[in-house]
Design a protein around this motif. Structure first.
Motif, short mmCIF file in Angstrom:
data_model
loop_
_atom_site.label_atom_id
_atom_site.label_comp_id
_atom_site.label_asym_id
_atom_site.label_seq_id
_atom_site.Cartn_x
_atom_site.Cartn_y
_atom_site.Cartn_z
N LEU A 92 0.83 -1.21 0.00
CA LEU A 92 0.00 0.00 0.00
C LEU A 92 0.86 1.25 0.00
O LEU A 92 0.49 2.27 -0.60
CB LEU A 92 -0.93 -0.01 1.22
N PHE A 152 1.89 1.76 -3.55
CA PHE A 152 0.81 2.30 -4.38
C PHE A 152 0.16 3.52 -3.74
O PHE A 152 -0.93 3.92 -4.15
CB PHE A 152 -0.26 1.23 -4.63
N ARG A 153 0.81 4.12 -2.75
CA ARG A 153 0.34 5.35 -2.09
C ARG A 153 -1.09 5.18 -1.57
O ARG A 153 -1.94 6.08 -1.70
CB ARG A 153 0.42 6.53 -3.04
N GLY A 154 -1.36 4.03 -0.99
CA GLY A 154 -2.65 3.78 -0.36
C GLY A 154 -3.76 3.37 -1.31
O GLY A 154 -4.90 3.17 -0.87
N ASP A 155 -3.48 3.23 -2.58
CA ASP A 155 -4.52 2.86 -3.56
C ASP A 155 -4.64 1.34 -3.60
O ASP A 155 -3.90 0.66 -4.32
CB ASP A 155 -4.16 3.42 -4.94
N PHE A 156 -5.59 0.80 -2.84
CA PHE A 156 -5.74 -0.65 -2.77
C PHE A 156 -6.22 -1.22 -4.10
O PHE A 156 -5.81 -2.33 -4.50
CB PHE A 156 -6.74 -1.01 -1.66
N ALA A 157 -7.06 -0.48 -4.84
CA ALA A 157 -7.57 -0.97 -6.13
C ALA A 157 -6.43 -1.13 -7.13
O ALA A 157 -6.38 -2.11 -7.88
CB ALA A 157 -8.63 -0.01 -6.67
N ALA A 158 -5.50 -0.18 -7.13
CA ALA A 158 -4.37 -0.28 -8.04
C ALA A 158 -3.48 -1.47 -7.69
O ALA A 158 -2.97 -2.18 -8.56
CB ALA A 158 -3.54 1.01 -8.02
N SER A 174 -2.67 -5.12 -9.98
CA SER A 174 -1.33 -5.51 -10.41
C SER A 174 -1.08 -6.96 -10.01
O SER A 174 -0.87 -7.28 -8.82
CB SER A 174 -0.28 -4.57 -9.78
#
Length: 358
Positions: free
Chosen positions: A99, A102-108, A112
């Protein structure tokens, strides 16, 4: 009446620290180096990225294990709490790393595929290694606890044996002392001495005052001083023209724990073997003082007939040496020496800390 020996109390579990020790931190760093090298061929990450991630995960596992061990709660066994904490840390800590990437972006992160595979791989490896680490650490703690329990039981048994030996030696001395004193009274009665009645009366008062102290487990040098003074007063009444005495125990030493009748043994020897055989009697001096910061010296000096060159060591003196060793340790000493002006001086040397009263 006999009493059962005291049971051994299990040692209290030491309070565990929430923070890990330096050796554990070093082991995590070395483990992260090895694990990152093993995972490098099966991932797309650079080695430094793998090392940073595995180091973070390893530290999280270690801190979770230590914190769960120090957590004071009753609803879950400590070992179970530590295993649960390690498993939770193995699942959560790799996710935190992803996280952050991905700077806290769980969807991103979820989109991946290779990052998800890397997360699962790290989580599985962390769970396996963390569980193994916890099992080894808990086994070591159990071994240390068993060693501590064994050492406590051994110390307790040694102390009980020393107490029993000291009680036996004291019991052997008491009849010796009492029989000798009563024999002195008998001699006065049979000879028709006018001193027989006052000596007998003084002996009764002496026994009434001193007998409770003979079995006292925590006797002090002050108790021994009173016992010695009372004995010498009885002996002085038996032979007022042939015995003079002084007893000088400094006030600062009177709280010293001291085995009952130990000093009295030397005083009795001085009367029996020094003053009694001397034609003109003599003087007995009893004292105590510090020789240095670690040693206390007690002495009994008489001006009697002196040492016989062929006389063997008596049972009383041998008992005294054994009792002092049991009570104060191997550093305790009893030394006999001839005085220049005639007579014998007996010195007891004991370590300061061994007999200090609580």
């Amino acid at each position: 009446m006999s009493t059962a020996p005291p049971s051994v109390t299990p040692p209290a579990e030491p309070r565990r620290k929430a923070l890990p020790r330096g050796r554990q931190l070093l082991a995590v760093v070395l483990g992260a180096i090895v694990v990152a090298a093993v995972l490098k061929p099966v991932t797309f990450n650079r080695y430094d990225e793998l090392f940073g991630e595995t180091l973070f995960v390893g530290l999280m596992l270690l801190f979770a294990f230590s914190a769960a061990g120090a957590w004071r709660q009753r609803w879950l066994p400590r070992r179970a709490a530590q295993f649960a904490a390690v498993t939770l840390a193995a699942v959560v800590s790799p996710l935190i790393v992803q996280l952050v990437t991905f700077r806290g972006d769980f969807a991103a992160f979820a989109a991946s595929r290779h990052h998800v595979i890397g997360y699962v791989l790290i989580a599985v490896v962390a769970t396996l290694i963390g569980t193994m680490f916890a099992a080894v650490a808990l086994r070591g703690e159990r071994a240390r606890a068993q060693a501590l329990q064994f050492a406590l039981e051994r110390e307790t048994l040694e102390r009980q044996a020393a107490d029993a030996r000291l009680a036996l030696l004291t019991a052997q001395i008491q009849p010796h002392f009492l029989l000798n004193t009563l024999a002195n009274v008998q001699e006065l009665v049979e000879s028709g001495s006018p001193q027989a009645v006052p000596v007998f009366r003084s002996l009764i008062e002496y026994l009434r005052a001193c007998m409770p102290r003979l079995q006292q487990p925590d006797a002090t040098l002050a108790d021994e001083e009173r016992l010695v003074r009372a004995y010498l007063e009885v002996m002085h009444m038996r032979m007022p023209d042939r015995l003079a005495f002084s007893v000088d125990i400094p006030a600062e030493l009177r709280a010293l724990r001291f085995p009952p009748m130990a000093l009295l043994t030397l005083v009795e020897n001085a009367v029996r073997h020094g003053i009694d055989p001397a034609c003109d009697g003599g003087r007995i001096e009893v004292g105590a003082g510090r020789t240095d910061a670690q040693t206390i010296r007690l002495w009994v000096a008489d001006t009697g007939v002196g040492l016989s060159p062929h006389a063997p060591e008596g049972q009383g003196l041998a008992n005294l040496k054994a009792r002092l060793r049991v009570f104060f340790g191997e550093a305790a000493r009893v030394e006999l020496s001839e005085q220049a002006a005639g007579g014998v001086r007996a010195d007891i040397r004991v370590p300061v800390g061994a007999g200090a009263a609580a």
